[in-house]
Design a protein around this motif. Structure first.
Motif, PDB file in Angstrom:
ATOM      1  N   CYS A  30      76.726  65.405  30.521  1.00 38.42           N
ATOM      2  CA  CYS A  30      75.643  65.094  31.454  1.00 38.42           C
ATOM      3  C   CYS A  30      76.039  64.154  32.581  1.00 38.42           C
ATOM      4  CB  CYS A  30      74.424  64.535  30.719  1.00 38.42           C
ATOM      5  SG  CYS A  30      73.696  65.733  29.604  1.00 38.42           S
ATOM      6  N   GLY A  31      77.325  64.035  32.910  1.00 35.55           N
ATOM      7  CA  GLY A  31      77.715  63.236  34.051  1.00 35.55           C
ATOM      8  C   GLY A  31      78.056  64.059  35.277  1.00 35.55           C
ATOM      9  N   ASP A  32      78.155  65.378  35.156  1.00 34.88           N
ATOM     10  CA  ASP A  32      78.567  66.236  36.263  1.00 34.88           C
ATOM     11  C   ASP A  32      77.358  66.790  37.007  1.00 34.88           C
ATOM     12  OD1 ASP A  32      80.980  65.739  35.125  1.00 34.88           O
ATOM     13  OD2 ASP A  32      81.618  67.827  34.996  1.00 34.88           O
ATOM     14  N   TRP A  33      77.522  67.009  38.318  1.00 33.13           N
ATOM     15  CA  TRP A  33      76.412  67.552  39.101  1.00 33.13           C
ATOM     16  C   TRP A  33      76.948  68.349  40.296  1.00 33.13           C
ATOM     17  CZ3 TRP A  33      76.508  65.554  44.082  1.00 33.13           C
ATOM     18  CH2 TRP A  33      77.166  64.338  44.256  1.00 33.13           C
ATOM     19  N   TYR A  34      76.057  69.134  40.881  1.00 36.21           N
ATOM     20  CA  TYR A  34      76.397  69.911  42.069  1.00 36.21           C
ATOM     21  C   TYR A  34      75.166  69.939  42.972  1.00 36.21           C
ATOM     22  CZ  TYR A  34      73.862  73.373  39.318  1.00 36.21           C
ATOM     23  OH  TYR A  34      72.908  74.004  38.556  1.00 36.21           O
ATOM     24  N   ASP A  35      75.363  70.336  44.226  1.00 38.77           N
ATOM     25  CA  ASP A  35      74.226  70.396  45.146  1.00 38.77           C
ATOM     26  C   ASP A  35      74.545  71.354  46.290  1.00 38.77           C
ATOM     27  OD1 ASP A  35      71.658  69.775  45.891  1.00 38.77           O
ATOM     28  OD2 ASP A  35      72.225  68.041  47.105  1.00 38.77           O
ATOM     29  N   LEU A  36      73.518  72.037  46.779  1.00 36.93           N
ATOM     30  CA  LEU A  36      73.598  72.873  47.970  1.00 36.93           C
ATOM     31  C   LEU A  36      72.423  72.496  48.861  1.00 36.93           C
ATOM     32  CD1 LEU A  36      74.001  74.988  45.273  1.00 36.93           C
ATOM     33  CD2 LEU A  36      74.881  76.380  47.137  1.00 36.93           C
ATOM     34  N   VAL A  37      72.690  72.234  50.135  1.00 40.49           N
ATOM     35  CA  VAL A  37      71.615  71.834  51.046  1.00 40.49           C
ATOM     36  C   VAL A  37      71.745  72.615  52.346  1.00 40.49           C
ATOM     37  CG1 VAL A  37      71.380  69.525  50.074  1.00 40.49           C
ATOM     38  CG2 VAL A  37      72.958  69.897  51.962  1.00 40.49           C
ATOM     39  N   ASP A  38      70.604  72.900  52.968  1.00 43.50           N
ATOM     40  CA  ASP A  38      70.578  73.466  54.313  1.00 43.50           C
ATOM     41  C   ASP A  38      70.646  72.304  55.305  1.00 43.50           C
ATOM     42  OD1 ASP A  38      70.281  76.138  53.461  1.00 43.50           O
ATOM     43  OD2 ASP A  38      68.139  75.803  53.136  1.00 43.50           O
ATOM     44  N   LEU A  39      71.609  72.333  56.196  1.00 42.19           N
ATOM     45  CA  LEU A  39      71.783  71.274  57.187  1.00 42.19           C
ATOM     46  C   LEU A  39      71.118  71.687  58.501  1.00 42.19           C
ATOM     47  CD1 LEU A  39      75.555  70.425  56.538  1.00 42.19           C
ATOM     48  CD2 LEU A  39      73.525  69.347  55.535  1.00 42.19           C
ATOM     49  N   VAL A  40      70.669  70.704  59.247  1.00 43.39           N
ATOM     50  CA  VAL A  40      70.010  70.986  60.522  1.00 43.39           C
ATOM     51  C   VAL A  40      71.057  71.338  61.561  1.00 43.39           C
ATOM     52  CG1 VAL A  40      68.090  69.458  59.980  1.00 43.39           C
ATOM     53  CG2 VAL A  40      70.068  68.543  61.175  1.00 43.39           C
ATOM     54  N   HIS A  87      78.229  59.166  29.390  1.00 41.95           N
ATOM     55  CA  HIS A  87      77.655  60.289  28.671  1.00 41.95           C
ATOM     56  C   HIS A  87      76.203  60.001  28.325  1.00 41.95           C
ATOM     57  CE1 HIS A  87      79.115  57.532  25.512  1.00 41.95           C
ATOM     58  NE2 HIS A  87      78.040  57.932  24.863  1.00 41.95           N
ATOM     59  N   GLY A  88      75.510  61.048  27.951  1.00 39.82           N
ATOM     60  CA  GLY A  88      74.154  60.900  27.448  1.00 39.82           C
ATOM     61  C   GLY A  88      73.132  60.619  28.529  1.00 39.82           C
ATOM     62  N   LEU A  89      72.031  60.006  28.113  1.00 37.64           N
ATOM     63  CA  LEU A  89      70.905  59.784  29.009  1.00 37.64           C
ATOM     64  C   LEU A  89      71.263  58.902  30.197  1.00 37.64           C
ATOM     65  CD1 LEU A  89      68.045  59.330  26.390  1.00 37.64           C
ATOM     66  CD2 LEU A  89      68.281  61.190  28.043  1.00 37.64           C
ATOM     67  N   GLU A  90      72.077  57.871  29.955  1.00 40.53           N
ATOM     68  CA  GLU A  90      72.445  56.974  31.054  1.00 40.53           C
ATOM     69  C   GLU A  90      73.194  57.731  32.142  1.00 40.53           C
ATOM     70  OE1 GLU A  90      75.000  52.873  31.930  1.00 40.53           O
ATOM     71  OE2 GLU A  90      74.886  53.702  29.909  1.00 40.53           O
ATOM     72  N   ALA A  91      74.174  58.537  31.743  1.00 38.55           N
ATOM     73  CA  ALA A  91      74.940  59.301  32.721  1.00 38.55           C
ATOM     74  C   ALA A  91      74.051  60.303  33.447  1.00 38.55           C
ATOM     75  CB  ALA A  91      76.098  60.023  32.036  1.00 38.55           C
ATOM     76  N   ALA A  92      73.131  60.940  32.725  1.00 33.88           N
ATOM     77  CA  ALA A  92      72.229  61.901  33.363  1.00 33.88           C
ATOM     78  C   ALA A  92      71.355  61.212  34.407  1.00 33.88           C
ATOM     79  CB  ALA A  92      71.359  62.578  32.303  1.00 33.88           C
ATOM     80  N   GLY A  93      70.882  59.993  34.096  1.00 36.21           N
ATOM     81  CA  GLY A  93      70.056  59.258  35.053  1.00 36.21           C
ATOM     82  C   GLY A  93      70.839  58.872  36.292  1.00 36.21           C
ATOM     83  N   VAL A  94      72.055  58.368  36.118  1.00 33.55           N
ATOM     84  CA  VAL A  94      72.894  57.996  37.264  1.00 33.55           C
ATOM     85  C   VAL A  94      73.229  59.237  38.084  1.00 33.55           C
ATOM     86  CG1 VAL A  94      75.118  57.035  37.958  1.00 33.55           C
ATOM     87  CG2 VAL A  94      73.821  55.972  36.095  1.00 33.55           C
ATOM     88  N   ALA A 109      69.250  64.625  27.054  1.00 32.84           N
ATOM     89  CA  ALA A 109      70.038  64.437  28.262  1.00 32.84           C
ATOM     90  C   ALA A 109      70.271  65.762  28.979  1.00 32.84           C
ATOM     91  CB  ALA A 109      71.376  63.782  27.907  1.00 32.84           C
ATOM     92  N   LEU A 110      70.557  66.819  28.226  1.00 33.27           N
ATOM     93  CA  LEU A 110      70.765  68.132  28.838  1.00 33.27           C
ATOM     94  C   LEU A 110      69.486  68.637  29.499  1.00 33.27           C
ATOM     95  CD1 LEU A 110      73.000  69.876  26.155  1.00 33.27           C
ATOM     96  CD2 LEU A 110      73.663  69.251  28.477  1.00 33.27           C
ATOM     97  N   ALA A 111      68.344  68.418  28.838  1.00 34.42           N
ATOM     98  CA  ALA A 111      67.073  68.839  29.426  1.00 34.42           C
ATOM     99  C   ALA A 111      66.795  68.061  30.711  1.00 34.42           C
ATOM    100  CB  ALA A 111      65.940  68.626  28.416  1.00 34.42           C
ATOM    101  N   LEU A 112      67.075  66.750  30.694  1.00 36.44           N
ATOM    102  CA  LEU A 112      66.881  65.934  31.887  1.00 36.44           C
ATOM    103  C   LEU A 112      67.788  66.394  33.011  1.00 36.44           C
ATOM    104  CD1 LEU A 112      65.673  63.453  33.312  1.00 36.44           C
ATOM    105  CD2 LEU A 112      67.470  62.066  32.247  1.00 36.44           C
ATOM    106  N   GLN A 113      69.038  66.673  32.676  1.00 35.77           N
ATOM    107  CA  GLN A 113      69.972  67.126  33.695  1.00 35.77           C
ATOM    108  C   GLN A 113      69.543  68.455  34.297  1.00 35.77           C
ATOM    109  OE1 GLN A 113      73.761  68.774  32.590  1.00 35.77           O
ATOM    110  NE2 GLN A 113      74.800  67.475  34.060  1.00 35.77           N
TER     111      GLN A 113
END
Length: 412
Positions: A214-224, A239-246, A181-185
């Motif tokens: 593996c349920g937490d995420w972040y993102d940075l994007v360039d906006l037009v 948690h785990g693979l399911e949370a990483a996929g979602v 899951a960590l590798a997938l994330q």
């Protein structure tokens, strides 16, 4: 009748069962009189000593695991801040009067945390019931007590070993799932990078143990449209693979929506409708900010997520909490979400994070938010990379948090 103060020190000493207080380093801070009596050690041999220096596993028994099981239980208490009751354990004790000779003993331990005002474990209450004589007494009449006791002892030992082997197999299975899951994330989250001309730092710290990871995420994007960037963070329950996929699906969807949406509220509207058809996205949260660097303007919206923090150049901290709404999948028929604006001067710092950074069991969330604001204000002169490391060092428990943590810092 006048109220009499209770001498809890005297109560502790007189408790009828074996009770010890351990520091987070597993050093005896205090023991009651029954602990001294039953263990066969004096207070001087116990207080101030590392537990497993006083009571190591029997070196003559390669299969001995009692002390290792106890150590695992104590570290679970430190990591989770919750009580841990152990199954019946056999761990031999060296005869204090005959060094090198070991006595076969059976114990039933319970380990409970004592929390400080900051929600961290300051002491562990280690209570032990010795049941050696009870097991021996179960053998029956005097004539056959010895053989029956040995049979019962063997059965208990066998069952304990089988349970330990099962627990080890489960631990290994959870460990493998955690690693995958960590590798997938890691593959799905964006790599650390500078956005436009603004230095940024990102961090992810997995939870202690195999759960809540593996349920937490972040993102940075360039906006037009000019010098505009989007910064977002989110949290999937699970948690785990399911949370990483979602997590990967929600992050990608918000990233795409942000590039075409009129503002962060509309981006979260789109994400909420998408989350409604994804299994496992229930109660997921997110916060997103659109930053117009030409106008020095931040527009933000939150779907049930802790508020971003804007640290102004003069040290003032501002929680962006004027556009907070329900989690992503909270409504069957989503309605437009709120958004708000705030301005900043060059040199300000924007910080987004997940709840693992600020929440602690048995503690109001405002205390965690206060700790975060103090750390950001005190260390605001550091560059984003150094500031991210400092914040994690000061806010996360020494043994790691029980929930995973994402952190993103952008210097504006």
């Amino acid at each position: 009748m006048a109220e009499t103060a209770i001498d809890y020190g005297a109560v502790f000493k007189a408790l009828p069962g074996m009770v010890a207080l351990l520091t987070p380093e597993l050093v005896y801070a205090d023991v009651n009189e029954e602990f001294v009596r039953v263990s066969g050690r004096s207070r001087e041999q116990l207080v101030g000593k590392y537990l497993f220096d006083v009571f190591p596993d029997n070196p003559n028994d390669p299969a001995a695991t009692g002390m290792r099981n106890l150590e695992a239980s104590l570290y679970r208490v430190l990591a989770t801040g919750e009580r841990d009751a152990m199954a019946l354990q056999r761990y031999d004790v060296e005869d204090p009067e005959r060094p090198g000779e070991w006595q076969k003993r059976y114990w039933s331990p319970v380990n409970a945390p004592l929390l400080g005002s900051d929600g961290k474990v300051v002491l562990i209450l280690h209570r032990v019931e010795e049941v050696t004589e009870l097991i021996r007494a179960r053998g029956g009449s005097p004539g056959n007590r010895g053989s029956r006791a040995r049979t019962l002892e063997a059965e208990l030992y066998t069952r304990a070993r089988e349970l330990q082997e099962l627990n080890e197999r489960l631990r290994q299975a959870h460990s493998r799932e955690r690693e995958v899951a960590l590798a997938l994330q890691a593959a799905m989250l964006p790599a650390p990078r500078q956005v436009r001309n603004h230095p940024a730092a990102v961090r992810y710290r997995p939870a202690v143990g195999a759960l809540n990871v593996c349920g937490d995420w972040y993102d940075l994007v360039d906006l037009v449209g000019g010098d505009r960037i989007g910064v977002a963070v989110g949290d999937v329950v699970g948690h785990g693979l399911e949370a990483a996929g979602v997590m990967g699906q929600l992050r990608s969807a918000l990233s795409a929506a942000s590039r075409v949406a009129d503002g962060p509220a509309q981006a979260l509207d789109v994400l909420g409708r998408y989350a409604h058809v994804i299994d496992g996205a229930e109660s997921a949260t997110a916060a997103t900010t659109f930053i117009d660097c030409d106008r020095h303007l931040i527009t933000y919206s939150s779907a049930g997520h802790p508020p971003p923090v804007l640290v102004h150049a003069d040290g003032r901290t501002e929680f962006l909490d004027q556009a907070t709404d329900t989690p992503l999948d909270a409504r069957p028929d989503p309605i437009p979400r709120p958004q708000a604006e705030t301005t900043y001067a060059p040199g300000a710092t924007l910080v987004l994070y997940t709840d693992g950074l600020i929440e602690r069991r048995h503690e109001d969330i405002d205390k965690g938010l206060g700790r975060l604001a103090d750390a950001l204000r005190h260390h605001r002169g550091q560059d984003p990379e150094a500031l991210a490391d400092t914040v994690l060092s000061e806010l996360l428990p020494p043994g790691g948090a029980t929930d995973d943590t994402a952190l993103i810092i952008v210097r504006l």
